[in-house]
Motif scaffolding. Sequence first.
Motif, short mmCIF file in Angstrom:
data_model
loop_
_atom_site.label_atom_id
_atom_site.label_comp_id
_atom_site.label_asym_id
_atom_site.label_seq_id
_atom_site.Cartn_x
_atom_site.Cartn_y
_atom_site.Cartn_z
N GLY A 1 0.65 -1.27 -0.15
CA GLY A 1 0.01 0.14 0.09
C GLY A 1 0.92 1.30 -0.03
N LEU A 2 2.07 1.27 0.82
CA LEU A 2 2.65 2.42 0.66
C LEU A 2 3.38 2.80 -0.45
CD1 LEU A 2 4.96 2.82 4.06
CD2 LEU A 2 2.94 4.23 3.11
N GLU A 3 3.84 1.59 -1.25
CA GLU A 3 4.39 1.99 -2.47
C GLU A 3 3.31 2.44 -3.60
OE1 GLU A 3 6.45 -1.59 -3.82
OE2 GLU A 3 7.17 -2.02 -2.09
N GLN A 4 2.23 1.82 -3.22
CA GLN A 4 1.05 2.43 -4.43
C GLN A 4 0.51 4.00 -4.03
OE1 GLN A 4 -2.31 -0.55 -3.42
NE2 GLN A 4 -3.74 1.11 -4.15
N MET A 5 0.80 3.96 -2.66
CA MET A 5 0.53 5.65 -2.39
C MET A 5 1.49 6.44 -2.96
SD MET A 5 -0.78 6.63 1.35
CE MET A 5 0.74 6.80 2.18
N ARG A 6 2.86 5.98 -2.85
CA ARG A 6 3.71 6.87 -3.49
C ARG A 6 3.91 7.08 -4.85
NH1 ARG A 6 4.11 8.41 0.84
NH2 ARG A 6 5.12 7.94 2.62
N LEU A 7 3.25 6.05 -5.71
CA LEU A 7 3.09 6.04 -7.04
C LEU A 7 1.80 7.04 -7.28
CD1 LEU A 7 4.02 2.42 -8.01
CD2 LEU A 7 5.31 4.49 -8.58
N LEU B 1 -0.75 5.50 9.36
CA LEU B 1 -0.44 6.65 10.53
C LEU B 1 1.07 7.13 10.38
CD1 LEU B 1 -0.94 8.67 12.98
CD2 LEU B 1 -0.59 6.57 14.28
N ASN B 2 1.07 8.08 9.71
CA ASN B 2 2.74 8.76 9.35
C ASN B 2 3.48 7.38 8.60
OD1 ASN B 2 1.71 10.89 10.92
ND2 ASN B 2 2.46 10.40 12.94
N ASP B 3 2.81 7.09 7.74
CA ASP B 3 3.57 6.02 7.06
C ASP B 3 3.71 4.60 7.46
OD1 ASP B 3 3.35 7.58 4.92
OD2 ASP B 3 5.52 8.03 4.75
N GLU B 4 3.17 4.32 8.82
CA GLU B 4 3.13 3.10 9.47
C GLU B 4 1.56 2.53 9.11
OE1 GLU B 4 5.16 1.68 12.70
OE2 GLU B 4 5.50 3.65 13.50
N ASP B 5 1.71 1.17 8.76
CA ASP B 5 0.38 0.37 8.57
C ASP B 5 -0.10 0.11 10.17
OD1 ASP B 5 -1.55 -1.40 8.01
OD2 ASP B 5 -0.13 -2.52 6.70
N VAL B 6 -1.53 0.72 10.34
CA VAL B 6 -1.93 0.64 11.54
C VAL B 6 -2.40 -0.93 11.92
CG1 VAL B 6 -3.02 2.99 11.26
CG2 VAL B 6 -4.47 0.95 10.97
N ARG B 7 -2.24 -1.78 10.95
CA ARG B 7 -2.42 -3.09 11.41
C ARG B 7 -1.26 -3.91 12.38
NH1 ARG B 7 -2.81 -3.42 5.62
NH2 ARG B 7 -5.10 -3.74 4.87
N TYR B 8 -0.23 -3.11 12.15
CA TYR B 8 0.89 -3.33 12.77
C TYR B 8 1.01 -2.51 14.11
CZ TYR B 8 2.04 -6.09 8.87
OH TYR B 8 1.71 -6.91 7.60
N LEU B 9 0.06 -1.50 14.28
CA LEU B 9 -0.07 -0.69 15.57
C LEU B 9 -1.31 -1.28 16.20
CD1 LEU B 9 0.71 2.73 13.82
CD2 LEU B 9 2.26 1.46 14.98
N LYS B 10 -2.17 -0.70 16.38
CA LYS B 10 -3.30 -1.16 17.21
C LYS B 10 -4.69 -1.01 16.15
CE LYS B 10 -1.41 -0.44 21.71
NZ LYS B 10 -1.65 0.29 23.07
N GLY B 11 -4.62 -0.97 14.95
CA GLY B 11 -5.63 -0.98 14.02
C GLY B 11 -6.58 0.37 14.39
N ALA B 12 -7.85 0.10 14.41
CA ALA B 12 -8.63 1.15 14.66
C ALA B 12 -8.54 1.90 16.16
CB ALA B 12 -10.37 0.83 14.61
#
Lengths: 146, 92
Positions: free
Chosen positions: A55-61, B61-72
């Motif tokens: 997703g991050l790569e997709q967003m950057r693109l 959140l600031n480029d971190e996937d929230v799945r690896y944080l606490k989700g919602a």
Amino acid sequence: MTTIPRSLAEALIAHAREELPNEACGLVHELPGGGLEPHRVTNVARSPYRYEMDGLEQMRLEEAREARGERLFAIYHSHVATEGRPSPTDVRMAFFPPGAVDSEPMYPEALYVLVSLAQEPPPVRAFRIRRGGEVAEEPVEVAEGR
Amino acid sequence: MAVKVYVASVIQKAVGDQKQLEAEGSTIAELIDDLESRYPGFRAHVSDESGALHRFINVYLNDEDVRYLKGAETALSEGDSVSFLPALAGGR
């Protein structure tokens, strides 16, 4: 009829082969001057049966397209052992939420390009996925040169 | 808590065709509540029928996937940036 340069077809096929045994995926941008530029995207599903773009790569693109005035020309992925046309899952996932085929697809202007490694040389085929989940093949002509 | 929200092109129509906007909330869930109150129907673009974040929506959140944080339930701080992006995916 869509014409793509041989260099692009070869780049997509090379990506599909390098990603084996898993499916490869990526985006093709159309530059303001009309050129086509492939961008590999990590398949976070790492599977021979599925792809899910990072997703991050997709967003950057997407940001890069907006900043440079580019257009999303195609969304591509490979099928490692099956025919190169969109599977029922591919069609469902062209909509959001997945399967909401009565709405517009997420990227109605983009071609869905499939590279199938089930055949040699691997065919590169293009499709439009439309509201209702209808799939229409768009003939691809591979032009010599870059 | 004011945070910046970035919405991918395919769901911009759900927030009045904006790419970037500000919203309030101390968690991702509260942020979605705030967006839903201002843009009714927004929730359906990011949540499944149970109200949980949709499996195929990427939230950063600031480029971190929230799945690896606490989700919602991931906590937000003033000035954070949250992005919503439907996944591109498929399969056999």
